[in-house]
Design a protein around this motif. Structure first.
Motif, PDB file in Angstrom:
ATOM      1  N   THR B  22       0.869  -1.184   0.000  1.00 56.45           N
ATOM      2  CA  THR B  22       0.000   0.000   0.000  1.00 56.45           C
ATOM      3  C   THR B  22       0.905   1.233   0.000  1.00 56.45           C
ATOM      4  OG1 THR B  22      -0.113   0.348   2.400  1.00 56.45           O
ATOM      5  CG2 THR B  22      -1.664  -1.244   1.453  1.00 56.45           C
ATOM      6  N   THR B  24       1.031   5.873   0.204  1.00 58.62           N
ATOM      7  CA  THR B  24       0.371   7.158   0.435  1.00 58.62           C
ATOM      8  C   THR B  24       0.073   7.803  -0.930  1.00 58.62           C
ATOM      9  OG1 THR B  24       2.367   8.530   0.419  1.00 58.62           O
ATOM     10  CG2 THR B  24       1.799   7.439   2.502  1.00 58.62           C
ATOM     11  N   LYS B  77      -3.162  -2.716  -5.856  1.00 58.70           N
ATOM     12  CA  LYS B  77      -1.956  -1.915  -5.609  1.00 58.70           C
ATOM     13  C   LYS B  77      -1.455  -1.273  -6.913  1.00 58.70           C
ATOM     14  CE  LYS B  77       0.322  -6.373  -4.796  1.00 58.70           C
ATOM     15  NZ  LYS B  77       1.015  -7.244  -3.872  1.00 58.70           N
ATOM     16  N   LYS B 174       5.693   6.212  -1.370  1.00 56.57           N
ATOM     17  CA  LYS B 174       5.881   6.139   0.083  1.00 56.57           C
ATOM     18  C   LYS B 174       4.934   5.086   0.627  1.00 56.57           C
ATOM     19  CE  LYS B 174       8.847   9.426   1.270  1.00 56.57           C
ATOM     20  NZ  LYS B 174       8.574  10.880   1.257  1.00 56.57           N
ATOM     21  N   GLY B 176       2.162   3.100   2.611  1.00 55.26           N
ATOM     22  CA  GLY B 176       0.945   3.537   3.287  1.00 55.26           C
ATOM     23  C   GLY B 176       0.667   2.722   4.538  1.00 55.26           C
ATOM     24  N   GLU B 177      -0.604   2.632   4.911  1.00 54.64           N
ATOM     25  CA  GLU B 177      -0.982   1.869   6.109  1.00 54.64           C
ATOM     26  C   GLU B 177      -0.887   0.374   5.839  1.00 54.64           C
ATOM     27  OE1 GLU B 177      -4.658   2.848   8.054  1.00 54.64           O
ATOM     28  OE2 GLU B 177      -4.309   4.993   7.737  1.00 54.64           O
ATOM     29  N   ASP B 178      -0.472  -0.353   6.858  1.00 57.45           N
ATOM     30  CA  ASP B 178      -0.345  -1.811   6.725  1.00 57.45           C
ATOM     31  C   ASP B 178       0.323  -2.176   5.404  1.00 57.45           C
ATOM     32  OD1 ASP B 178      -1.644  -2.287   9.169  1.00 57.45           O
ATOM     33  OD2 ASP B 178      -3.605  -2.097   8.197  1.00 57.45           O
ATOM     34  N   ALA B 179       1.469  -1.575   5.144  1.00 56.98           N
ATOM     35  CA  ALA B 179       2.091  -1.692   3.816  1.00 56.98           C
ATOM     36  C   ALA B 179       2.690  -3.065   3.560  1.00 56.98           C
ATOM     37  CB  ALA B 179       3.143  -0.608   3.628  1.00 56.98           C
ATOM     38  N   TRP B 180       2.942  -3.836   4.630  1.00 57.44           N
ATOM     39  CA  TRP B 180       3.607  -5.117   4.376  1.00 57.44           C
ATOM     40  C   TRP B 180       3.262  -6.174   5.404  1.00 57.44           C
ATOM     41  CZ3 TRP B 180       7.206  -0.795   3.793  1.00 57.44           C
ATOM     42  CH2 TRP B 180       7.585  -0.223   5.009  1.00 57.44           C
TER      43      TRP B 180
END
Lengths: 196, 196
Positions: B22, B24, B77, B174, B176-180
């Motif tokens: 995810t 930004t 994504k 950049k 985002g939230e809970d990106a991985w």
């Protein structure tokens, strides 16, 4: 300007690092190779499949056997580099997938039950890891000399097995005298990047 | 301990960098891509052949076309990343070789007169450059999301031509939230490295 990475690190890894063709006698230790691996193992691969395998050619006898399979122009540097590594792709990487990608253990059977699919994925992802390894060698203050001028079938038969495909041989060490050609030109941004 | 590279740079490029799922909304500018390219273009390839080509998917129309060719799990994504790039290998790289490798202009005809030889070399060397590019994205303080879950023939037909083989699609931005996911385990040194 737009980069966050420290300029000294940019120089070390890319701008001042060069492919070395000669090396000093200073040995490359297993501790150095372990430090390189422990850094570059975090580089991404699809499903974390991590297919790269590394064969360190340390004995004089093995070195001699390897030199026979190198292209003539690569023989002297392969014979004299402090350390030589054979990088290969493990086409049976899927056996480790349930451990390596616990979020989705079905990937092993869903995508990699057929050998051709595994060979394609292993070739691409091991090549990514070979590049991470080259960067890691530079991160250790050493020069890498990656070579693809070699008899791949011969190297596979001599050092690997039918499940491992050799990708390249890499000379590793401190650069020696006249270690490289002048830097060759690179393609410009506009020759490489297009926008749609 | 054995590495020369600054620990902060090790973290930025390998240890703390992760594949983002995810992002930004913050845009990725052409200036950032140019800075990335101007660093990673120095990464080594055989004969400096530099076969990687980069297609930046900037228009909404092109983005929509690309999303159709992504595996279902990759579509959200690919649809929302600030920038998406198609990385491909130029199988006709040999046309540039006399300029790129002036030390040995015969390489073009001696090694690369046949298309299969070019495709093999371009695939491996563009994959090395794809890895340098991923490292470069991280050097810019951005996260990369490389993906191979896609319809390669569809992407080639839609965005490239018969001389360019797609390697992967990379989301850039950049995180985002809970990106991985939590970091997956890596193979140990002894599972990967053998000595002969």
């Amino acid at each position: 300007m737009s980069l966050v990475l420290d300029p000294a690190a940019q120089d070390l890894l890319f701008r001042e690092a060069r492919t070395a063709n000669t090396f000093t006698d200073e040995p490359v230790t297993d501790e150095q190779v372990q430090a390189i691996y422990d850094l570059v193992k975090f580089g991404p691969t699809a499903f974390n499949q991590s297919p790269l395998r590394i064969t360190l050619v340390r004995s004089a006898e093995a070195r001699e056997r390897l030199v026979q399979h190198m292209a003539e122009g690569n023989q002297p540097k392969t014979a004299t580099a402090p350390l030589v590594a054979i990088l290969s792709a493990d086409n049976e990487f899927h056996e480790e997938l349930p451990e390596l990608f616990p979020h989705f253990p079905q990937a092993k059977d869903l995508f990699f039950s057929e050998r051709p699919a595994r060979e394609g994925a292993a070739g691409l992802n091991a090549a990514l890891q070979a590049a991470y390894f080259i960067i890691g060698v530079r991160a250790a203050g050493l020069a890498a000399g990656p070579m693809t001028g070699l008899d791949f079938a011969g190297v596979q038969k001599e050092f690997l097995d039918g499940d491992h495909t050799p990708l390249m041989v890499v000379n590793i060490g401190k650069p020696g005298e006249d270690a490289w050609f002048p830097r060759s030109p690179r393609l410009t941004y506009d020759e490489v990047v297009t926008t749609v």
